[in-house]
Design an enzyme around this catalytic site. Structure first.
Site, PDB file in Angstrom:
ATOM      1  N   ASP A 220       0.869  -1.169   0.000  1.00  0.00           N
ATOM      2  CA  ASP A 220       0.000   0.000   0.000  1.00  0.00           C
ATOM      3  C   ASP A 220       0.917   1.234   0.000  1.00  0.00           C
ATOM      4  OD1 ASP A 220      -2.275   1.719   0.489  1.00  0.00           O
ATOM      5  OD2 ASP A 220      -1.580   1.803   2.565  1.00  0.00           O
TER       6      ASP A 220
ATOM      7  N   ASP B 210      -7.199  -1.552   3.694  1.00  0.00           N
ATOM      8  CA  ASP B 210      -6.259  -2.626   3.369  1.00  0.00           C
ATOM      9  C   ASP B 210      -6.675  -3.977   3.947  1.00  0.00           C
ATOM     10  OD1 ASP B 210      -4.244  -1.184   1.895  1.00  0.00           O
ATOM     11  OD2 ASP B 210      -3.714  -0.212   3.777  1.00  0.00           O
TER      12      ASP B 210
END
Length: 641
Positions: free
Chosen positions: A324, A521
């Protein structure tokens, strides 16, 4: 002192005490037998050895029969009893002693592995100084709840996870994060329970209940890691039952067929018992869990919490990595990168912007409030989706999204056109842009960026070498910002403007290690082969969804953990090969030649001890290899005029 502590810890285990008693009884029996004492005397000593070292395995084996399940422990007890039945008391007692010692060693290995991480709980202080109504009161640290304000004096340990509200100090976090040097802590920064305060006093607002602190999570995860078995271990346990039954069947055949052809009973039984012992898969059963649990413990001491032995085994098998962006490759804290002055001088622009944003709670607003000082603002007003407005030095100042240019006094004015051009240029560079207006006239454009973690490029480079492929960047941010971060850390493949479900769909069915931190996430962390969450900045949902947590927020710890997992996997495989080879050699020797019972027992149990010690060596700190990067003390900020 260290050796004494180790001995005391081992002696607390019941398996160790029973094994020691069995050994003592065996030694007494051996001395009495070979010194010519009456037979009933030394047989009594051997019987005591049988009881001390054999009652536990016998009870477990008999209990397993009720499931029904035939355990390896019962094989050993049956072989020892059979040895006594034909007068081989010394050999049978030796088998009991070695088997009990092997079991005690396994218990010590497991306990030491768990203790190496669980011992962190002892770092948390029992008492804390809570501040309530301007008074100090000493309370049990376990009573602290979220929202309490506590005082941490110089040299004291932090009693709970929380955020500094007042004071500055250096805090030693090495026990939890592996950081060698103390970290400076100031208001707004997080501290962890069990870390050691330096020379300054800190007031800390408790952020988590004691049961939810990082230390408590460590303890829970160690327990889970000890209970959760690796895929290899589960496979071994599946074949253990039919294998043990096959050993029994072959043993009975080794007795039945020779006796049917008139062979003498005693040598037949001796060979059959020897085969039963050497073919028992004790070392194979012990081959995989000690190295994996030792790796879990070592990683935990360096700020990487791996939730189970299964996850450690899966980490060894990853062949790709994905990251990420915000909060993972970057710190998630915006900082000013470019300043374009459109009207007046830069000092004035800084003062007006800082004053207008002084009361802002937005992350970008807090970053802008630090670029100047000296002015006081009145009539502050937050404009959701647009920015803020305030009166500063008699002027109406607006700071925020470039949409403010569209509602300026004259959208076609030359100053507004210039501002729009600068905005477009900075956005093309991947910067987040804020505009500043004074009395509806653009006075400046500010480009901000999310600070890249100083160790991100090093981590990406090491992982690329390990995996044979460059990690990819998966982010919901805009393409320009994503490319900017990717180029800075050395990533070639970028997928931007992704929804949480898009990340998860790209990872499903692959052997990818994914590292993220936010609520968005969580699906990707759950869908990946192994999910790693950033500790401290990570959301609770992300931490729960992840298979491992980087408590120290060091990305360089990620390739170190992969390297450690691969070492543990290699040790486990080597253990399996060694144990299988010993069984094959000894069994073939017994079937095709004449293997003495004592040699068979010694070879079989010695292989179990070697396998256990081979796994234990992964607790050594030399197996943790992390290429760290020194964190810069300050960041640079350029200006564009």
């Amino acid at each position: 002192m260290f050796a004494n502590n180790r001995f005391a810890a081992a002696w607390r285990l019941a398996d160790v005490r029973w094994a020691a008693l069995a050994l003592a009884c065996f030694a007494v029996g051996g001395v009495l037998q070979f010194s010519g004492a009456p037979e009933p005397v030394w047989i009594g000593a051997y019987l005591a050895c049988y009881l001390a070292g054999g009652w536990g395995p016998a009870l477990e084996g008999i209990s397993a029969l009720a499931k029904p399940r035939f355990e390896v422990d019962l094989l050993m007890v049956i072989a020892a009893v059979a040895a006594a039945a034909i007068g081989q008391w010394f050999d049978g007692a030796l088998l009991i002693v070695i088997f009990a010692t092997s079991g005690a060693l396994e218990a010590v290995l497991t306990e030491r592995t768990a203790d190496s991480v669980r011992g962190l709980l002892k770092l948390a202080p029992d008492r804390a100084v809570r501040l309530a109504g301007g008074r100090e009161e000493t309370v049990d640290a376990a009573e602290l709840t979220r929202g309490d304000l506590v005082l941490v004096r110089p040299g004291d340990r932090v009693p709970a996870d929380g955020t500094v509200t007042s004071g500055e100090s250096e805090v030693d976090q090495s026990t939890l994060t592996g950081e060698a040097l103390p970290n400076r802590k100031a208001p707004g920064q997080d501290v962890l329970a069990g870390t050691v305060n330096g020379t300054g006093a800190l007031e800390v607002r408790v952020g988590r209940d004691s049961a939810d602190s990082v230390l408590a999570r460590v303890a829970r995860q160690v327990e889970e890691a000890s209970e959760a078995k690796s895929k290899t271990q589960l496979t071994i346990e599946k074949i253990e039952q039919p294998y043990s039954l096959a050993v029994v069947a072959i043993t009975l055949a080794l007795i039945g067929f020779p006796l049917a052809f008139g062979t003498e009973f005693e040598p037949v039984l001796l060979r059959a018992m020897t085969f039963m012992i050497v073919a028992s898969p004790c070392a194979i059963v012990l081959a995989t869990m000690p190295p994996l649990l030792a790796a879990v413990a070592l990683a935990g001491r360096h700020g990487v919490l791996v939730k189970s032995a299964l996850m450690m085994e899966r980490l060894a098998g990853v062949d790709a990595a994905a990251f990420d962006k915000t909060g993972t490759l970057t710190t998630g804290q915006p900082e000013v990168e470019r300043i374009a002055v459109l009207d007046g001088d830069e000092a004035r622009l800084r003062r007006l912007v800082a004053a207008a944003e002084a009361r802002s709670e937005h992350p970008i607003g807090r970053a802008l409030s630090r670029i100047g000082s000296g002015e006081e603002a009145t009539d502050f007003q937050a404009m959701p989706g647009r920015g803020v407005r305030a009166i500063v030095g008699g002027s109406e100042v607006q700071v925020g999204h470039p949409v403010l240019l569209e509602v300026a006094g004259d959208a076609t004015a030359a100053s507004t056109v210039v501002a729009s051009t600068v905005v477009a240029d900075l956005e093309a560079q991947g910067l987040t842009v804020a505009v500043a207006l004074a009395d509806a006239r653009p006075i400046g454009v500010i480009g901000l960026t999310d600070r890249i973690r100083p160790d991100a490029a090093q981590a990406i480079d090491t992982l690329s070498t390990q995996l044979g492929s460059t990690p990819i960047l998966l982010t919901g941010d805009n393409p320009a910002a994503a490319r900017r971060v990717a180029e800075a850390v050395g990533i070639d493949q970028v997928a931007s403007a992704l929804l949480p479900g898009d990340k998860a769909s790209r990872l499903g069915g692959t052997r990818t290690l994914y590292c993220g931190d936010g609520i968005n996430d969580a699906p990707a962390l759950a869908a990946s082969h192994v999910g790693a969450a950033m500790g401290g900045t990570g959301s609770d949902l992300a931490l729960q969804s992840a298979d491992m947590v980087l408590v120290g927020q060091r990305l360089t710890a990620l390739p170190a953990a992969v390297d450690l997992a691969r070492k543990a996997n290699r040790v486990a495989k080597a253990n399996l090969c060694f144990a299988a080879a010993v069984i094959a050699v000894l069994a073939a020797w017994d079937l095709l030649g004449e293997l003495p019972l004592v040699l068979g027992v010694a070879g079989h149990e010695l292989s179990t001890v070697i396998v256990g010690l081979n796994g234990l060596r992964l607790l050594s700190k030399r197996n943790w290899i992390e290429r760290r990067v020194d964190t810069p003390k300050s960041s640079s900020m350029a200006a564009v005029h």
